[in-house]
Design a protein around this motif. Structure first.
Motif, PDB file in Angstrom:
ATOM      1  N   THR A  21       0.965  -1.214  -0.007  1.00 37.56           N
ATOM      2  CA  THR A  21      -0.016   0.103   0.004  1.00 37.56           C
ATOM      3  C   THR A  21       1.061   1.270   0.123  1.00 37.56           C
ATOM      4  O   THR A  21       0.664   2.092  -0.644  1.00 37.56           O
ATOM      5  CB  THR A  21      -0.935  -0.059   1.024  1.00 37.56           C
ATOM      6  OG1 THR A  21      -1.499  -1.183   1.371  1.00 37.56           O
ATOM      7  CG2 THR A  21      -1.870   1.299   1.344  1.00 37.56           C
ATOM      8  N   TYR A  22       1.811   1.293   0.887  1.00 35.90           N
ATOM      9  CA  TYR A  22       2.809   2.480   0.990  1.00 35.90           C
ATOM     10  C   TYR A  22       3.522   2.501  -0.365  1.00 35.90           C
ATOM     11  O   TYR A  22       3.777   3.754  -0.875  1.00 35.90           O
ATOM     12  CB  TYR A  22       3.747   2.254   2.133  1.00 35.90           C
ATOM     13  CG  TYR A  22       4.705   3.356   2.253  1.00 35.90           C
ATOM     14  CD1 TYR A  22       4.366   4.571   2.570  1.00 35.90           C
ATOM     15  CD2 TYR A  22       5.991   3.215   1.902  1.00 35.90           C
ATOM     16  CE1 TYR A  22       5.120   5.564   2.789  1.00 35.90           C
ATOM     17  CE2 TYR A  22       6.845   4.458   1.841  1.00 35.90           C
ATOM     18  CZ  TYR A  22       6.470   5.591   2.355  1.00 35.90           C
ATOM     19  OH  TYR A  22       7.145   6.828   2.280  1.00 35.90           O
ATOM     20  N   GLN A  24       2.671   1.692  -3.369  1.00 37.56           N
ATOM     21  CA  GLN A  24       1.815   2.216  -4.431  1.00 37.56           C
ATOM     22  C   GLN A  24       1.586   3.600  -4.144  1.00 37.56           C
ATOM     23  O   GLN A  24       1.700   4.517  -5.064  1.00 37.56           O
ATOM     24  CB  GLN A  24       0.518   1.460  -4.372  1.00 37.56           C
ATOM     25  CG  GLN A  24       0.634  -0.067  -4.981  1.00 37.56           C
ATOM     26  CD  GLN A  24      -0.564  -0.715  -4.503  1.00 37.56           C
ATOM     27  OE1 GLN A  24      -1.487  -0.251  -3.653  1.00 37.56           O
ATOM     28  NE2 GLN A  24      -0.920  -1.898  -5.116  1.00 37.56           N
ATOM     29  N   TRP A  25       1.281   3.910  -2.793  1.00 38.44           N
ATOM     30  CA  TRP A  25       1.233   5.591  -2.624  1.00 38.44           C
ATOM     31  C   TRP A  25       2.602   6.293  -3.166  1.00 38.44           C
ATOM     32  O   TRP A  25       2.225   7.580  -3.620  1.00 38.44           O
ATOM     33  CB  TRP A  25       0.898   5.604  -1.100  1.00 38.44           C
ATOM     34  CG  TRP A  25       0.554   7.204  -0.643  1.00 38.44           C
ATOM     35  CD1 TRP A  25      -0.379   7.839  -0.699  1.00 38.44           C
ATOM     36  CD2 TRP A  25       1.662   7.935  -0.204  1.00 38.44           C
ATOM     37  NE1 TRP A  25      -0.160   9.140  -0.257  1.00 38.44           N
ATOM     38  CE2 TRP A  25       1.086   9.274   0.115  1.00 38.44           C
ATOM     39  CE3 TRP A  25       3.266   7.846   0.039  1.00 38.44           C
ATOM     40  CZ2 TRP A  25       1.977  10.320   0.777  1.00 38.44           C
ATOM     41  CZ3 TRP A  25       3.794   8.788   0.875  1.00 38.44           C
ATOM     42  CH2 TRP A  25       3.212   9.946   0.718  1.00 38.44           C
ATOM     43  N   LEU A  90      -4.402   0.040   8.251  1.00 39.92           N
ATOM     44  CA  LEU A  90      -5.147  -0.821   7.361  1.00 39.92           C
ATOM     45  C   LEU A  90      -6.480  -1.774   8.165  1.00 39.92           C
ATOM     46  O   LEU A  90      -6.159  -2.115   9.061  1.00 39.92           O
ATOM     47  CB  LEU A  90      -3.972  -2.014   7.009  1.00 39.92           C
ATOM     48  CG  LEU A  90      -3.230  -1.859   5.893  1.00 39.92           C
ATOM     49  CD1 LEU A  90      -2.691  -3.110   5.555  1.00 39.92           C
ATOM     50  CD2 LEU A  90      -3.793  -0.938   4.775  1.00 39.92           C
ATOM     51  N   ILE A 279      -6.330   5.802   3.823  1.00 38.42           N
ATOM     52  CA  ILE A 279      -6.415   4.546   2.773  1.00 38.42           C
ATOM     53  C   ILE A 279      -7.592   4.680   1.915  1.00 38.42           C
ATOM     54  O   ILE A 279      -8.724   4.868   2.636  1.00 38.42           O
ATOM     55  CB  ILE A 279      -6.466   3.229   3.936  1.00 38.42           C
ATOM     56  CG1 ILE A 279      -5.273   3.479   4.622  1.00 38.42           C
ATOM     57  CG2 ILE A 279      -6.500   2.146   3.059  1.00 38.42           C
ATOM     58  CD1 ILE A 279      -4.002   2.949   4.003  1.00 38.42           C
ATOM     59  N   ASN A 283      -6.081   0.876  -2.343  1.00 38.10           N
ATOM     60  CA  ASN A 283      -5.007   0.561  -1.918  1.00 38.10           C
ATOM     61  C   ASN A 283      -5.253  -0.320  -0.492  1.00 38.10           C
ATOM     62  O   ASN A 283      -4.253  -0.589   0.012  1.00 38.10           O
ATOM     63  CB  ASN A 283      -3.893   1.523  -1.580  1.00 38.10           C
ATOM     64  CG  ASN A 283      -4.363   2.723  -1.151  1.00 38.10           C
ATOM     65  OD1 ASN A 283      -5.440   2.929  -0.266  1.00 38.10           O
ATOM     66  ND2 ASN A 283      -3.743   3.854  -0.993  1.00 38.10           N
ATOM     67  N   GLN A 284      -6.470  -0.506  -0.099  1.00 35.36           N
ATOM     68  CA  GLN A 284      -6.808  -1.236   0.999  1.00 35.36           C
ATOM     69  C   GLN A 284      -6.420  -2.759   0.747  1.00 35.36           C
ATOM     70  O   GLN A 284      -6.019  -3.478   1.578  1.00 35.36           O
ATOM     71  CB  GLN A 284      -8.332  -1.426   1.359  1.00 35.36           C
ATOM     72  CG  GLN A 284      -8.763  -0.157   2.258  1.00 35.36           C
ATOM     73  CD  GLN A 284     -10.067  -0.242   2.694  1.00 35.36           C
ATOM     74  OE1 GLN A 284     -10.766  -1.107   2.614  1.00 35.36           O
ATOM     75  NE2 GLN A 284     -10.542   0.861   3.324  1.00 35.36           N
ATOM     76  N   PRO A 286      -4.516  -4.838  -1.913  1.00 38.87           N
ATOM     77  CA  PRO A 286      -3.927  -5.099  -3.030  1.00 38.87           C
ATOM     78  C   PRO A 286      -4.338  -6.371  -3.793  1.00 38.87           C
ATOM     79  O   PRO A 286      -4.444  -7.502  -2.904  1.00 38.87           O
ATOM     80  CB  PRO A 286      -2.479  -5.137  -2.542  1.00 38.87           C
ATOM     81  CG  PRO A 286      -2.292  -4.599  -1.166  1.00 38.87           C
ATOM     82  CD  PRO A 286      -3.780  -4.694  -0.621  1.00 38.87           C
ATOM     83  N   ASP A 290      -1.632  -6.487  -8.465  1.00 40.02           N
ATOM     84  CA  ASP A 290      -0.512  -5.500  -7.982  1.00 40.02           C
ATOM     85  C   ASP A 290       0.554  -6.180  -7.385  1.00 40.02           C
ATOM     86  O   ASP A 290       1.741  -5.677  -7.660  1.00 40.02           O
ATOM     87  CB  ASP A 290      -1.313  -5.067  -6.595  1.00 40.02           C
ATOM     88  CG  ASP A 290      -2.439  -3.934  -7.116  1.00 40.02           C
ATOM     89  OD1 ASP A 290      -2.451  -3.421  -8.058  1.00 40.02           O
ATOM     90  OD2 ASP A 290      -3.320  -4.043  -6.167  1.00 40.02           O
TER      91      ASP A 290
END
Lengths: 298, 298
Positions: A21-22, A24-25, A90, A279, A283-284, A286, A290
């Motif tokens: 998630t991080y 992707q961000w 998350l 969030i 992206n919660q 993936p 991904d």
């Protein structure tokens, strides 16, 4: 150049989902690409960052049901050069994964002790006779489920997809509001943000010592969002205190509080100021796509 | 008539040693005899007492290295009719138990996650390649060590004696000052003593709420020996607070503090006032003979 992000592995853990998630961000916000590196423990994850082996580390710090992740707190205190860059929260939804054709055939349930604890009520109701077997990670037992059809494992839905295994029930966590807060740390100075974390030890167990230290913040109307104690490991009854403040360390009130705190603490460690990453639904969770996309960065 | 004392089993755990220490103390001091009843978890141990199935329960609440035993805190809050009768502090010395003819032959080490964590430095130094396998109790793997000579387990010296297994190294805990505090609980009103334990939730996350509550004690010069937070399990960032006070709940200052506390807390639970049992060398390490003597009470 890609940054390396250390996290607790193996593939399919919630820590990996948080790291992804991080990552992707980071790509969305800054164009910076990154690769994920899995480590066998939280301590080794943070050590890799402290030694410069990885650029960033993503570690769980707190779960809404099970509380603090003490291993993370102890390692943050030990590797005191780490600075928090970001917090991310998350949602956690546990699934019962098994190749058994029926729930009633399950004799043993494997998972990380925190996940077993979070599903205790469900297990007591639906599988009261099953043996509970603790593992080092939620995903550890997944590779054995095809061979042993009397075994089940508790892990994320995403883990079931990644290992191509059937889900018999989901969510099975006893409390629906189950969230874990993760921290992103590195050796760089933290970038500033809405939250500040610090930890301190006090010279001795003086009556009212903690009340006095908390008064430093209360008298300035500074909101503490969390306070936790950890043993100093010197003697039973001696503690370190970890505090999260809802403000930036550069705010004049916080600066003045920290200056006063320094006078009354034995050791004071400031882990920096950082934002909490919002969030969104994308992206919660993936997906496998991904993950595969992610692996092409390596 | 014998009293029944519930504890986390099986035979050879530190919780059993604590229960046995208390049972011996009870016989010495009051002539009251007791039998030990082992339960598979801390929650089930406390549930047995809350339901009247066992007269007393002995549960770990805090270790000097690993901190609070969160399962005990959560169960104390849940079964709110339990009262603390006594605290007792036991020294913990971990032994590496194995049938391997040499340390270098050990491939896997089995123990409770807290014991593995307490010996992490020793393991990293002497058995860096060994796989660490978490178990539900320190003694769980002992019965398999004779069959698997590449396996080791971390448990007490007493457990090695009880299972008639060799000790390869002891103590192997990273910090020599390793103690666990146990609580003896029952449905009876607590008998009074030097320490008082309570827990509370606050109406909302008001800035400075905790500082204000601690100020109630500080302003009366009441010493808090411990403060711990636990999640409410309602929402991430909402906490319960557990406080230990070095005074009897019947002291006028404590009575007045508790009266004021009631005005500012959402739920306040008082677990009673109790003495801390002094441990002497005799009852620190119950022997096999003690255990056998104990079993004749059944």
């Amino acid at each position: 150049m890609s940054l390396s992000i250390a996290h607790l592995g193996p593939t399919g853990t919630y820590a990996e989902a948080a790291a992804l998630t991080y990552s992707q961000w980071l790509t969305q916000e800054t164009g910076q690409q990154s690769i994920l590196c899995s480590y066998p423990s939280i301590a080794q994850t943070l050590e890799a960052v402290a030694n410069g082996q990885a650029s960033l580390g993503v570690v769980p710090i707190e779960n809404s049901l099970e509380g603090s992740v003490t291993m993370t707190m102890d390692a943050l205190w030990r590797f005191d050069n780490l600075q928090i860059q970001q917090a991310l929260i998350l949602p956690i939804a546990h699934a019962l994964i098994s190749c058994a054709s029926d729930l009633a055939l399950i004799r043993a349930i494997y998972s990380h002790p925190q996940a077993l604890a979070q599903c205790q009520g469900w297990i007591d109701k639906f599988l009261p006779l099953a043996q509970l077997v603790p593992t080092n990670a939620t995903t550890e037992a997944l590779q054995h489920l095809e061979q042993d059809r009397t075994a089940g494992a508790i892990a994320s839905q995403r883990a079931a997809q990644l290992y191509n295994l059937p889900i018999l029930a989901c969510p099975i966590n006893d409390y629906p509001d189950n969230h874990t807060r993760f921290l992103v740390v590195s050796l760089n100075p933290s970038s500033g943000g809405s939250h500040t974390s610090l930890a301190f030890s006090v010279p001795a167990n003086i009556p009212g010592a903690l009340a006095k230290l908390l008064q430093i913040f209360a008298s300035r109307n500074i909101n503490l969002s969390r306070i936790e104690s950890r043993p100093t490991k010197r003697s039973l009854g001696e503690y370190l205190f970890f505090i999260d403040i809802e403000a930036n360390a550069n705010d004049p009130a916080i600066k003045s509080a920290i200056a006063e705190l320094k006078l009354h603490t034995e050791t004071l460690k400031i882990f920096g100021s950082y934002p909490v990453l919002p969030i969104n639904s994308k992206n919660q969770n993936p997906t496998e796509k991904d993950i595969l996309a992610q692996e092409t960065f390596e």
